[in-house]
Scaffold this active site. Structure first.
Site, PDB file in Angstrom:
ATOM      1  N   HIS A 152     -14.716   4.347  -4.778  1.00 44.03           N
ATOM      2  CA  HIS A 152     -13.735   5.412  -4.606  1.00 44.03           C
ATOM      3  C   HIS A 152     -13.308   6.033  -5.936  1.00 44.03           C
ATOM      4  CE1 HIS A 152     -10.578   7.499  -2.408  1.00 44.03           C
ATOM      5  NE2 HIS A 152      -9.766   7.195  -3.401  1.00 44.03           N
ATOM      6  N   SER A 181     -10.272  12.954   1.510  1.00 48.93           N
ATOM      7  CA  SER A 181     -10.397  12.249   2.782  1.00 48.93           C
ATOM      8  C   SER A 181      -9.355  11.146   2.870  1.00 48.93           C
ATOM      9  CB  SER A 181     -11.779  11.622   2.879  1.00 48.93           C
ATOM     10  OG  SER A 181     -11.917  10.630   1.883  1.00 48.93           O
ATOM     11  N   HIS A 182      -8.929  10.846   4.074  1.00 46.78           N
ATOM     12  CA  HIS A 182      -8.131   9.645   4.308  1.00 46.78           C
ATOM     13  C   HIS A 182      -8.609   9.007   5.602  1.00 46.78           C
ATOM     14  CE1 HIS A 182      -4.131   7.987   2.637  1.00 46.78           C
ATOM     15  NE2 HIS A 182      -5.095   7.875   1.773  1.00 46.78           N
ATOM     16  N   GLN A 185       0.060   2.137   3.873  1.00 45.96           N
ATOM     17  CA  GLN A 185       1.106   2.797   3.119  1.00 45.96           C
ATOM     18  C   GLN A 185       1.883   3.717   4.046  1.00 45.96           C
ATOM     19  OE1 GLN A 185      -2.391   2.640   1.620  1.00 45.96           O
ATOM     20  NE2 GLN A 185      -1.965   4.018  -0.045  1.00 45.96           N
ATOM     21  N   SER A 245       1.734   2.439  -3.719  1.00 44.55           N
ATOM     22  CA  SER A 245       2.933   3.061  -3.154  1.00 44.55           C
ATOM     23  C   SER A 245       2.843   4.564  -3.372  1.00 44.55           C
ATOM     24  CB  SER A 245       4.188   2.526  -3.848  1.00 44.55           C
ATOM     25  OG  SER A 245       4.429   1.206  -3.445  1.00 44.55           O
TER      26      SER A 245
END
Ligand SMILES: Nc1ncnc2c1ncn2[C@@H]1O[C@H](COP(=O)(O)OP(=O)(O)O)[C@@H](O)[C@H]1O
Ligand SMILES: [Mg+2]
Lengths: 240, 79, 750, 79
Positions: free
Chosen positions: C50, C95-96, C241, C314
């Site tokens: 990533h 992207s997620h 998260q 976070s």
């Protein structure tokens, strides 16, 4: 006319309201940070849409305690024009400047689309440029616009012509289906008993320019302008 | 002290969220669930030894902020 | 506080950090010693696929990234392209996917949060979002749950931020059931000479943390490794998260205020790999080091270890390098916006990222090695054995369409083609009062206040085309994106991508990737559109089953005169309907074959980049000269669907049409539903007919008047000059019912 | 039977709403309130006499619908 646009943490239609008054109508605008005092010399106060304090707990619940709101109350008591749009309406309800409360939309979804509203009272400082019963196309964008109040208060609103806008079909019928959120009596906007405070869920600032394909919202701001000019000319007669 | 606050919609006020959950439960096959009502539950610590004082505090919080008494009712416990 | 016990780095620990033996050796080489656990964690995240692009980098290099308008190419938080008037647009797509599968609402929401931060850290105010989504079929409760959650999450975050989601794309295929895609594009506007970059220049400058507190969110690391801190830490460590859009809105306003006050040297958001990536990348870009003292990092929970603090993901946090002496001004602005803020370090000249905690040095790594010297792989690639089976399709075995009315209606209500109203009505697409073209036309258009200009945006990719031929599929995606912009009156000026693929360690997946890159490269070069930012998402695979190769593209176009924008719907009874381009037997990979014949096979449609270019030039000229009333490209579902969309997609008024199409030697279904490229449907006033035809002839673009706007039906005749047959005849109300509410019908059921 | 269900965020998960309320309470002068956490509270009727069966039902409802067990935990009582 000098306009104060309030800015709470989380406000997001503050820029849009400034743009309409400043660039479309050519009026001076002052942005008022929520921790500051309301400046002197304002002719109208705009409480803009957005998600003040993230809409956490309840919409408008936390914003109503911001320091600036004390000044807004006084301003309203002195007869100053106050308009709350969307989140601004919700804040006015929580602050007790208008009666009632907001529940979640019937669909439980956030809804953003054009809706039609009928002008139920064209004799207010916010609607004088409209004709009675005129149908306006104005977009909404909210998740909590399902207006509620107790039956007694509702009767009072109706009796005093405090319901200013009702959701309706394009040809002006206030049917249950025409309400996008399930609000009581199709209420889209109300005013206070004195008539100088208006709350409305639709966003007139989003449809006040030709380039955006719809100028219906401009009528609201034009009405306010007219009202302020009238008050001023009266004052100058008294003063002279 | 720990305060536990329940805020629920007043009786008689339509609860669309409760309705939606009821509907969803039904289509998930939970046929014997009914009258679903949804509210908020809040926990907070209060730095106050005196029980009566703490109670008065929490009540004020509810009246002022945590509940909107036009549409909601509240109750709380202290532990 | 518990310090990690001096720990032996075992083989297991290395494997749990997803590092290979060779990668570990390289780490030891760089450090000249064994790493401690914190350092191991930092390397593992920075050298992850990533963050390091280790499998893709050698190929990404081939993409064209420069051009006269490019202000910032790939390598920063986002790309920037000039639009004149001293302004530039700053944009990127991300992207997620994986987080959204685990928790659709929060996964999608934090995806929006991340891409917004990428844009506003560059000094740009975000003015538009677009989302590109892929789900499995809506016949399963799980897929419906995912879609509802993702859409609510995107809306929940974007709406609260006051950034309109003005467009997007949703497609459905069962292959995405276990790997839905959630890609979000964001565009902001900035002054060309006030772009901010992530650089830690100026030895001695203070490094300041601001935003939310740090918690134990999304810490990568390995499950077992965490046991060595504390038996309970695993339990305490949320895998998901949670986003706080309200906090991000404050962060946005604070950032823009900090930037307007000339206080900053550099700034970067803490995205993946949090404090580690932001600090080492900023240091590396400036050729400097950074010394951090974790003691000052604002934290949400007690007992956090340096490992956790350095790796936490976070949300809603930023790192800035301020001009020396400006610390207090920075702190004052952050406090005004109720943000946590702390000076956590200084820029140093030794090139080392040095991390201290409670007076001890807990990590010491050359910043450049961590940020840039990660491994690079030239992974082997090879076409899969099944590729020929996919493309070989015997059309004779497929009967031509019998009931064209029903076929058209089935296509219109199929989720990929159906109106996306249910989706975009949950997004605030009007806030900021710039949306000239809202969702529902070929591209979204927002005006740029203070200028005459507007910017058009679109996101596109047909994964099925890419499956059938990754090279052609990628070219087709570029062509379609450009065509969508041109149809709204814009000239394409820049591109961002989000390359969603399976496991790059598999040669067949790598083959898809390499070919897709080649296709994008060739098409971008032909159109002269630079790629200025992007993102790669590999490992979209579950139980050995990969998604279709999905190189999502986000393209941006410029409209010099905002009042010359164009929409896709018919405007007026009696207008001519003109078809540009010609139809071929392009049924391969079509939505028609999938919906009506349940086949995802064949070769994707033929594309000539030259023909496409002149067609686009022709369309732009026609729009700019005001000769046309509506413009719509033909894509999924072909000509018949495109015609129906021209009839239906206006908000207030539906208009019918009567057209006659030449059959030639083609099958009926190929003419109606084939997906031949480089075709555009225009409508024009009668008096402009000749202007349009002349313009087309001059450029050599096939053009033909095929009918007229009017009536309450869509009627299509097929045939030649001697005889025609009425093949389609459906009332507008029926078309509308099947198309407009289809998604809602599928999604409200439990 | 009546079921009362509490759904709260798991330990360690960010609770933006709780944070905002805490902040608001603070600025309203409730200085001694801390650690505000917000959850959901649901009431529903279950048409089931057998307590054990009702419990099993409610547990299933929580797992399947009422709670999002990735970020939330739940507890319930039957009365
Ligand atoms: N997820 C989404 N969010 C917002 N708008 C969307 C979304 N999906 C589709 N739309 C809008 O619906 C319209 C039709 O989309 P699509 O069929 O993908 O267009 P095209 O084929 O021209 O690319 C476009 O205006 C698009 O922006
Ligand atoms: Mg299109």
């Amino acid at each position: 006319m000098k306009i104060g646009v309030l800015v709470f943490p989380g406000s997001n239609c503050d820029h849009d309201c400034r743009h309409v008054f400043q660039n479309v109508l050519g009026q001076p605008v002052e942005m008022v940070w929520h921790k500051d005092a309301l400046p002197a010399g304002l002719d109208a106060v705009v409480i803009p849409g957005g998600f003040s304090y993230g809409d956490y707990l309840r919409t408008g619940a936390i914003a109503r305690f911001s320091p600036v709101m004390g000044g807004v109350k006084e301003f309203a008591q002195r007869g100053g024009l106050v308009i709350g749009i969307c989140n601004g309406f919700q804040i006015l309800l929580e602050a007790g400047l208008l009666p009632g409360a907001m529940l979640r939309n019937r669909s439980l979804h956030f809804i953003c689309k054009d809706v039609y509203v009928r002008v139920e009272n064209a004799a207010t400082p916010f609607t004088s440029a409209c004709t009675p019963g005129q149908v306006l196309k104005i977009p909404i964008a909210h998740a909590e616009g399902n207006y509620y109040t107790d039956p007694v208060t509702l009767a009072g609103l109706q009796a005093n012509a405090q319901v200013v806008f009702r959701y309706c079909t394009p040809d002006g019928k206030a049917t249950a289906d025409a309400s996008p959120n399930g609000s009581l009596d199709n209420i889209a906007g109300i005013r206070n008993a004195e008539g100088n405070v208006l709350g409305m869920m639709p966003h007139p600032e989003r449809c006040a320019e030709e380039m955006l394909g719809n100028e219906d919202g401009r009528l609201i701001f034009a009405s306010m302008l007219e009202a302020v000019q009238q008050i001023k000319s009266k004052l100058s007669i008294v003063g002279s | 002290m720990k305060a536990k606050v329940h805020v629920t919609l007043k009786q008689g006020i339509l609860d669309p969220q409760g309705k939606a959950i009821e509907h969803a439960l039904d289509s998930l096959g939970f046929k014997n669930a009914a009258n679903v009502r949804v509210g908020k539950y809040m926990e907070l610590d209060i730095d106050e030894k005196d029980r009566a004082k703490a109670e008065a505090e929490v009540k004020k919080m509810c009246e002022k902020l945590l509940a909107n008494t036009i549409i909601e009712e509240y109750r709380y416990e202290l532990t | 506080m518990k310090q990690p016990a001096p720990l032996v780095i075992t083989k297991d620990l290395i494997a749990q950090h997803n590092l290979t033996d060779d990668e570990y050796k390289k780490i030891v080489e760089i450090l000249g010693r064994e790493p401690n656990l914190t350092e191991l964690g930092m390397f593992s995240v920075m050298w992850s696929e990533h963050c390091s692009y280790k499998s893709s980098r050698v190929h990404l290099r081939k993409l064209p990234t420069t051009g006269p308008r490019v202000v910032q190419g790939p390598g920063e938080n986002a790309g920037a392209v000039e639009i004149g008037d001293g302004l530039c647009v700053v944009f990127k797509m991300e992207s997620h996917n994986h987080p959204s599968f685990i928790e659709p609402y929060q996964g999608a929401a934090t995806g929006v949060g991340g891409i917004l931060r990428d844009v506003f850290t560059m000094g740009a105010r975000p003015i538009a979002l677009l989302d590109s989504l892929r789900f499995g079929g809506l016949d399963t409760a799980k897929n419906r749950h995912l879609m509802r959650g993702v859409v609510a999450g995107i809306g929940g975050y974007g709406n609260c931020m006051g950034v309109p989601t003005v467009g997007g794309e949703v497609r459905f295929d069962d292959i995405y059931s276990l790997n839905p895609l959630v890609n979000v594009f964001c565009l902001g506007i900035a002054h060309k000479d006030k772009i901010f970059r992530g650089t830690a220049a100026g030895v001695g400058n203070p490094v300041i943390y601001f935003g939310s507190k740090t918690g134990r969110d999304g810490i990568h690391g390995a499950t077992m490794a965490s046991d060595s801190f504390d038996d309970q830490s695993e339990q305490k460590r949320p895998t998901v998260q949670v986003g706080d859009p309200f906090q991000e809105k404050l962060l946005l306003e604070a950032c823009l205020e900090l930037m307007a006050n000339d206080l900053l040297v550099g700034i970067q958001d803490m995205g993946a790999a949090g404090l580690t990536s932001s600090s080492c990348e900023m240091a590396s870009r400036a050729g400097n080091g950074i010394e951090l003292d974790l003691t000052h990092v604002p934290r949400r929970e007690p007992g956090m270890t340096p490992y956790e603090l350095m790796l936490s993901e976070s949300q809603e946090r930023m790192l800035m390098v301020a001009k020396a002496g400006k610390e207090n001004d920075c702190i004052r602005i952050c406090r005004k916006w109720d943000l946590d803020v702390a000076v956590v370090g200084t820029v140093t000249g030794d090139g080392i990222l040095r991390v201290k905690d409670q007076g001890n040095i807990v990590a010491e790594i050359p910043a450049k090695s961590l940020a840039d010297d990660g491994p690079r792989y030239e992974r082997p690639y090879q076409p899969p054995a099944y590729q020929d089976m996919l493309t070989n399709l015997n059309y004779d075995a497929i009967p031509d369409v019998k009931d064209a009315n029903e076929a058209l209606l089935s296509l219109l209500e199929s989720p990929t083609i159906a109106s996306k109203r249910w989706v975009y009505e949950q997004y605030d697409h009007m806030v900021r009062t710039n949306s000239i073209i809202r969702p529902g036309s070929d591209a979204a258009v927002v005006r740029i206040k203070g200028t005459n200009k507007a910017v058009a945006m679109t996101v596109d990719c047909n994964g099925r085309y890419c499956l059938l031929h990754p090279y052609e599929g990628a070219r087709l995606a570029v062509a379609e994106a450009a065509r969508n912009l041109v149809c709204s009156g814009a000239e394409p000026i820049g591109l961002t991508d989000c390359l969603n693929f399976g496991n790059p360690e598999r040669p067949d997946i790598m083959w898809q990737f390499v070919l897709a890159i080649e296709g994008m490269k060739d098409a971008c070069e032909a159109f002269q559109i630079p790629i200025v930012s992007g993102n790669v998402s590999f490992y979209n695979e579950t139980n050995g089953l990969s998604i279709y190769p999905t190189p999502m593209l986000g393209m941006v176009g410029l409209i010099e005169e905002a009042d010359r924008t164009m929409t896709q719907w018919f405007k007026q009874e009696g207008d001519d309907i003109i078809l540009l381009g010609s139809s071929r037997e392009d049924l391969g990979g079509s939505e028609y074959l999938k919906v009506i014949h349940s086949r995802e096979q064949g070769s994707p449609p033929y594309l000539s980049l030259e023909a496409e270019k002149v067609m686009q030039e022709c369309v732009l000229n026609l729009i700019r000269s005001g000769s046309v009333q509506s413009v719509h490209d033909c894509s999924d579902g072909g000509l018949a669907v495109a015609l129906a969309e021209c009839c239906l997609s206006a908000q207030d008024r539906k208009l019918g049409a009567v057209v006659k199409l030449a059959l030639g030697r083609l099958r009926r279904d190929a003419v109606l539903f084939g997906e031949s490229q480089s075709r555009v449907l225009l409508s024009a006033k009668r008096e402009n007919r000749q202007v349009v035809l002349d313009q087309a002839r001059r450029l050599g673009v096939p053009a033909e008047v095929i009918g007229a706007v009017g009536g309450n039906q869509l009627v299509i005749y097929l045939g030649d000059e001697h005889s025609t047959t009425k093949t389609v005849d459906v009332p507008l109300s029926t078309l509308h019912d099947r198309w407009a509410d289809s998604l809602e019908r599928m999604l409200v059921q439990e």
